[in-house]
Enzyme design. Structure first.
Site, PDB file in Angstrom:
ATOM      1  N   GLU A 120      32.127  42.463  37.366  1.00  0.00           N
ATOM      2  CA  GLU A 120      33.117  41.816  38.229  1.00  0.00           C
ATOM      3  C   GLU A 120      33.702  42.802  39.239  1.00  0.00           C
ATOM      4  O   GLU A 120      33.953  42.447  40.379  1.00  0.00           O
ATOM      5  CB  GLU A 120      34.234  41.183  37.396  1.00  0.00           C
ATOM      6  CG  GLU A 120      33.791  39.967  36.605  1.00  0.00           C
ATOM      7  CD  GLU A 120      33.320  38.822  37.506  1.00  0.00           C
ATOM      8  OE1 GLU A 120      33.690  38.797  38.690  1.00  0.00           O
ATOM      9  OE2 GLU A 120      32.557  37.979  37.017  1.00  0.00           O
ATOM     10  N   TYR A 153      42.346  38.250  39.537  1.00  0.00           N
ATOM     11  CA  TYR A 153      40.978  37.725  39.561  1.00  0.00           C
ATOM     12  C   TYR A 153      40.162  38.274  38.381  1.00  0.00           C
ATOM     13  O   TYR A 153      39.540  37.530  37.622  1.00  0.00           O
ATOM     14  CB  TYR A 153      40.271  38.074  40.885  1.00  0.00           C
ATOM     15  CG  TYR A 153      38.804  37.851  40.767  1.00  0.00           C
ATOM     16  CD1 TYR A 153      38.276  36.575  40.859  1.00  0.00           C
ATOM     17  CD2 TYR A 153      37.943  38.900  40.432  1.00  0.00           C
ATOM     18  CE1 TYR A 153      36.926  36.336  40.644  1.00  0.00           C
ATOM     19  CE2 TYR A 153      36.595  38.687  40.225  1.00  0.00           C
ATOM     20  CZ  TYR A 153      36.092  37.404  40.344  1.00  0.00           C
ATOM     21  OH  TYR A 153      34.758  37.182  40.114  1.00  0.00           O
ATOM     22  N   ASP A 200      38.302  33.851  43.874  1.00  0.00           N
ATOM     23  CA  ASP A 200      37.794  34.905  44.770  1.00  0.00           C
ATOM     24  C   ASP A 200      37.480  34.233  46.104  1.00  0.00           C
ATOM     25  O   ASP A 200      37.836  33.057  46.303  1.00  0.00           O
ATOM     26  CB  ASP A 200      36.565  35.608  44.160  1.00  0.00           C
ATOM     27  CG  ASP A 200      35.347  34.697  44.110  1.00  0.00           C
ATOM     28  OD1 ASP A 200      35.490  33.477  44.358  1.00  0.00           O
ATOM     29  OD2 ASP A 200      34.241  35.199  43.853  1.00  0.00           O
TER      30      ASP A 200
END
Ligand code: SF4
Length: 340
Positions: free
Chosen positions: A34, A117, A135
């Site tokens: 990520e 996030y 995102d």
């Protein structure tokens, strides 16, 4: 909501790309992926992801690594602040939490470098927590699906987008649902020219119904990057080694190694004799466009103290350039002087 979830999940099960981080539930590996995927394309990330996990297979290996080693593994991926924060976060998890990433959003947010996030991604994908995430892809999909008129980057637009994501996330399959939204944004509901004809949720999309799919999301115009003119010195010694300087700990290239450079007109941090111009390199960062005049020199005197934004200097053999943290722009400068 239920219809939207079911359609998205069904489509994702059938059409998702086979990506390496989708084959694991290891929270550490998902964290690494990520962080790498922020601002970076999937195809670029895949080889870095494999190499990084081979070198630092768990949070303890990453925590125990030197900053230089971590930056070297990140070299060329850009946005190096991400690597430094990931390293700092790993040290916190290894030393304060016994090596286990927290399984809640709140716990994850307490780890240095993990924002909203990333916390949502790790919690939902690794731990099945019904946590939302937003995102760039998700913001675009939601702006179109719900015909949100605000710029998703504005305070009001971000708040609205996060509230919708929270209401929407599937309680039964939150990880798959979040990934489905991101996948839809990456492959179907793309920035320019959304492929509404092949979209699994077209029948529920307000932008499509109102003919706004090309207008949304409404984004404020970006400021053009500022031009910065630099001069770089690529100095080689008698045995062919190249002189590199390590940047201070702040700024875009903090702690990275590079051929010494300075803004045009400012004194260079190293003294050379007979340097000659060999080329020019341009490189665009998010807010700056760098124009670098590249000079080559045989031999140089590097100061033994920190100077000109550099902590230290060292001569590096050509064969070892792959082992130090070099940004892509530095590789371009070296190539312009024939060192690649
Ligand atoms: S119908 Fe078009 S605009 Fe709406 S979500 Fe699907 S691809 Fe995006």
């Amino acid at each position: 909501m239920a219809g939207l979830r079911a359609r998205l999940l069904g489509w994702f099960a059938e059409h998702q790309r086979d990506l390496p981080w989708r084959r694991t539930r290891d929270p550490y590996a998902i964290w690494v992926s990520e962080v790498m995927l922020q601002q970076t394309r999937v195809e670029t990330v895949v080889p870095y992801y494999h190499r990084f996990l081979a070198r630092f297979p768990d949070v303890h290996h990453l925590a125990d690594a030197s900053a230089d080693d971590v930056l070297a593994a990140w070299s060329g991926l850009g946005y190096y602040r991400r690597a430094r924060l990931l390293h700092r976060g790993a040290a916190h998890v290894a030393r304060e939490l016994g090596g286990d990433l927290p399984a809640t959003v709140q716990g994850l947010l307490a780890v240095p470098g993990i924002g909203r996030y990333t916390a949502g991604a790790i919690a939902s994908i690794a731990f099945d927590v019904a946590a939302p995430l937003v995102d760039g892809n998700v913001a675009r999909v939601l702006a179109r699906l719900f015909a949100i008129g605000d710029d998703p980057k504005s305070t009001a637009g971000a708040a609205r987008t996060w509230a919708i994501a929270e209401a929407l996330v599937s309680p039964r399959a939150p990880g798959a649902f979040n990934q489905a939204l991101m996948e839809l944004g990456a492959t179907v509901c793309v920035p320019r020219g959304p492929r509404c004809g092949g979209c699994p949720v077209a029948a529920l999309c307000r932008a499509r119904a109102e003919g706004l799919e090309h207008e949304l999301p409404r984004v404020s115009p970006k400021r053009p990057p500022r031009r910065v003119d630099l001069v770089a010195i690529v100095a080689r010694d008698a045995s062919g080694r190249v002189l590199l300087g390590q940047r201070d700990e702040s700024g875009t290239f903090a702690s990275m190694w590079e051929p010494p450079m300075a803004e045009r007109g400012a004194p260079l941090p190293v003294a050379t004799k007979g340097a000659r111009r060999v080329g020019e390199v341009t490189h665009v960062l998010s807010h700056r466009r760098l124009h670098i005049e590249v000079h080559a020199a045989e031999g140089a005197t590097a100061p033994r103290r920190a100077v000109g934004g550099y902590r230290r200097f060292r001569w590096v053999a050509m064969g070892d350039l792959g082992e130090v943290g070099l940004a892509t722009v530095s590789r371009k400068v070296l190539a312009a002087a024939g060192c690649d």
